[in-house]
Design an enzyme around this catalytic site. Structure first.
Site, PDB file in Angstrom:
ATOM      1  N   PHE A 113       1.286   6.908   4.693  1.00 29.14           N
ATOM      2  CA  PHE A 113       2.649   7.398   4.830  1.00 29.14           C
ATOM      3  C   PHE A 113       2.668   8.840   4.310  1.00 29.14           C
ATOM      4  CE2 PHE A 113       7.098   7.879   3.489  1.00 29.14           C
ATOM      5  CZ  PHE A 113       7.737   7.467   4.640  1.00 29.14           C
TER       6      PHE A 113
ATOM      7  N   TYR B  75      13.238  -1.969  -1.350  1.00 31.27           N
ATOM      8  CA  TYR B  75      14.323  -2.041  -0.375  1.00 31.27           C
ATOM      9  C   TYR B  75      13.876  -2.567   0.988  1.00 31.27           C
ATOM     10  CZ  TYR B  75      12.403   2.689   0.290  1.00 31.27           C
ATOM     11  OH  TYR B  75      11.557   3.769   0.431  1.00 31.27           O
ATOM     12  N   LYS B  76      12.611  -2.923   1.127  1.00 27.39           N
ATOM     13  CA  LYS B  76      12.140  -3.496   2.395  1.00 27.39           C
ATOM     14  C   LYS B  76      12.184  -5.025   2.299  1.00 27.39           C
ATOM     15  CE  LYS B  76       9.023   0.466   3.242  1.00 27.39           C
ATOM     16  NZ  LYS B  76      10.040   1.393   3.682  1.00 27.39           N
TER      17      LYS B  76
ATOM     18  N   ASP C 132      -0.595   1.173  -2.576  1.00 30.35           N
ATOM     19  CA  ASP C 132       0.806   1.278  -2.178  1.00 30.35           C
ATOM     20  C   ASP C 132       1.165  -0.023  -1.456  1.00 30.35           C
ATOM     21  OD1 ASP C 132       3.189   1.702  -0.732  1.00 30.35           O
ATOM     22  OD2 ASP C 132       2.835   3.847  -0.572  1.00 30.35           O
TER      23      ASP C 132
ATOM     24  N   ARG D 164       8.605  -0.354  16.492  1.00 36.57           N
ATOM     25  CA  ARG D 164       8.230  -1.214  15.361  1.00 36.57           C
ATOM     26  C   ARG D 164       9.235  -2.348  15.209  1.00 36.57           C
ATOM     27  NH1 ARG D 164       7.133   1.191   9.662  1.00 36.57           N
ATOM     28  NH2 ARG D 164       9.392   1.266   9.766  1.00 36.57           N
TER      29      ARG D 164
END
Length: 425
Positions: free
Chosen positions: A148, A242-243, A217, A391
């Site tokens: 990322f 938050y995912k 990560d 996605r």
């Protein structure tokens, strides 16, 4: 028989076969949902029946009980108790307390996870600390070449600060590349674009054998599959909440510091909240014991307590069961896409092998921007990674098999309506 009549009969046969195929997959979805032991958890989330929400790998859905908890935090704890809530409402200990609730989800024992700051800040802390822990003579940091972007930016900054050089590599090459000059490696457990699951146990073992530290990560894996930080000897790890943990937009991240490293963990961001005696207000810094030394400044209490409430949905849930459903969901979605989608319009870039797949499916599609925009208009919410990747994130606590079938069917309808080569709107 005329060619026109033949064509009509052929079209009728295709339509009949298509209808039977859809009926078969719809019936299978119903059967799978009926047998799903996690299906009851969906009612714990604020979701509407008209939308298939497949973007939990960017922002998890709202647990339905969180607004009431936050109303109490704001009106009573903040509005009435005010400063007293640091002690009386447990605000001061929230970073460690919530860390203890996340720890089992990522396979960590007590006292190793602390919550606070953003993922980016925690990546910086972890990577600089790892470089310092590695000691002299090790001047390179391996970085996942497909990471990322922010992780890459942070790694470059950490390298400048510590005098190291960055070596970008495919994670599969890290085990062989690690050597006497390697200080640490920063790796994404699941690739954010493709959904590929990297070999955390193997890469970690190879890095440790070379005398280097592994920094992982976990943003796209925690809450979707077992991680096993302790079991696999991970040194340091970070992740967002938050995912798949459904903590809310911008909810605080977490930092894992293996117990064996805590005494020597040298944070590049020492703050009063990580001081051994925070309220002494001494000019000299003395780090607190344990993972608490990963704290920095005053905790962001509102978002932190929203996260704490959100984690209630994990009560009684085994992450192994979540993983089993995740794989079944993504298998079924891929089967439906193959059955419904027009040939040649989409291709999966997510690995088929279960051991290499996270909890998302990424489809390459030349018209991805236009297709995703239309999917969202029709009630199937995924997301886009430019230029050509659709996605779809599958959060097993609230996504069902009927959702997967409907998403694939609507995708096929959109592909039929969006012409090849259509520009983004």
């Amino acid at each position: 028989m005329s060619d026109l009549l033949k064509g009509r009969l052929k079209d009728q046969l295709k339509d009949r076969l298509k209808g039977r195929r859809e009926e078969h997959l719809e019936a299978r979805a119903r059967d799978l949902d009926t047998a799903d032991g996690l299906a009851g958890h969906r009612e714990k989330f604020a979701l509407d029946a008209d939308t298939v929400y497949l973007d939990g790998n960017s922002l998890g859905a709202l647990p339905a009980h969180v607004p009431a908890r936050m109303a109490d935090v704001i009106t009573r704890e903040w509005g009435e108790l005010r400063i007293r809530s640091w002690d009386e409402s447990g605000w001061w200990t929230a970073p460690e307390r919530i860390g203890e609730r996340i720890a089992p989800i990522v396979g960590a024992g007590p006292g190793q996870v602390v919550v606070g700051d953003s993922t980016s800040v925690n990546v910086f802390k972890a990577l600089v600390a790892a470089a310092r822990l590695a000691g002299d003579g090790r001047d390179e940091i391996l970085v996942d070449a497909s990471t990322f972007p922010t992780d890459g930016y942070i790694a470059e900054s950490a390298a400048r600060m510590t005098g190291h050089r960055i070596v970008p590599l495919d994670p599969a090459a890290m085990a062989e590349a690690a050597g006497p000059r390697t200080a640490a490696a920063l790796v994404n457990h699941v690739d954010y674009r493709s959904g590929r699951l990297h070999d955390l146990p193997g890469i970690t073992a190879a890095l440790r054998a070379a005398g280097a530290l592994a920094v992982w990560d976990l943003c796209h894996s925690a809450g979707a599959l077992p991680v096993g930080l302790d079991a696999h000897g991970v040194d340091l790890a970070v992740g967002c909440t938050y995912k798949y943990l459904n903590g809310g937009p911008g909810s605080p991240a977490y930092l894992y510091v293996a117990e064996r490293h805590q005494a020597a963990f040298d944070s590049p961001l020492p703050g009063w909240n990580s001081h051994a005696d925070p309220f002494a207000m001494t000019p000299g810094y003395e780090a607190a014991a344990g993972a608490v030394r990963g704290r920095v400044g005053t905790p962001d209490i509102l978002s932190m307590l929203a996260l704490e409430a959100a984690l209630d949905v994990w009560d009684g849930v085994a992450v192994e069961d979540v993983r089993a459903k995740s794989l079944a969901l993504t298998d079924f979605f891929l089967e439906c896409v193959r059955a419904y989608a027009p040939e040649g319009r989409v291709a999966s870039v997510t690995p088929e092998a279960h051991g290499e797949r996270g909890s998302q499916v990424a489809l390459r599609c030349a018209e991805a921007p236009a297709v995703m925009a239309e999917l969202i208009r029709r009630g199937v919410v995924g997301d886009l990674r430019r230029p050509d990747v659709l996605r779809f994130g599958f959060t097993p606590l609230y996504v069902g098999f009927a959702d997967a079938e409907r998403a694939a069917r609507v995708l096929a309808e959109v592909l039929a309506d969006v012409p090849a080569g259509a520009p983004a709107e």
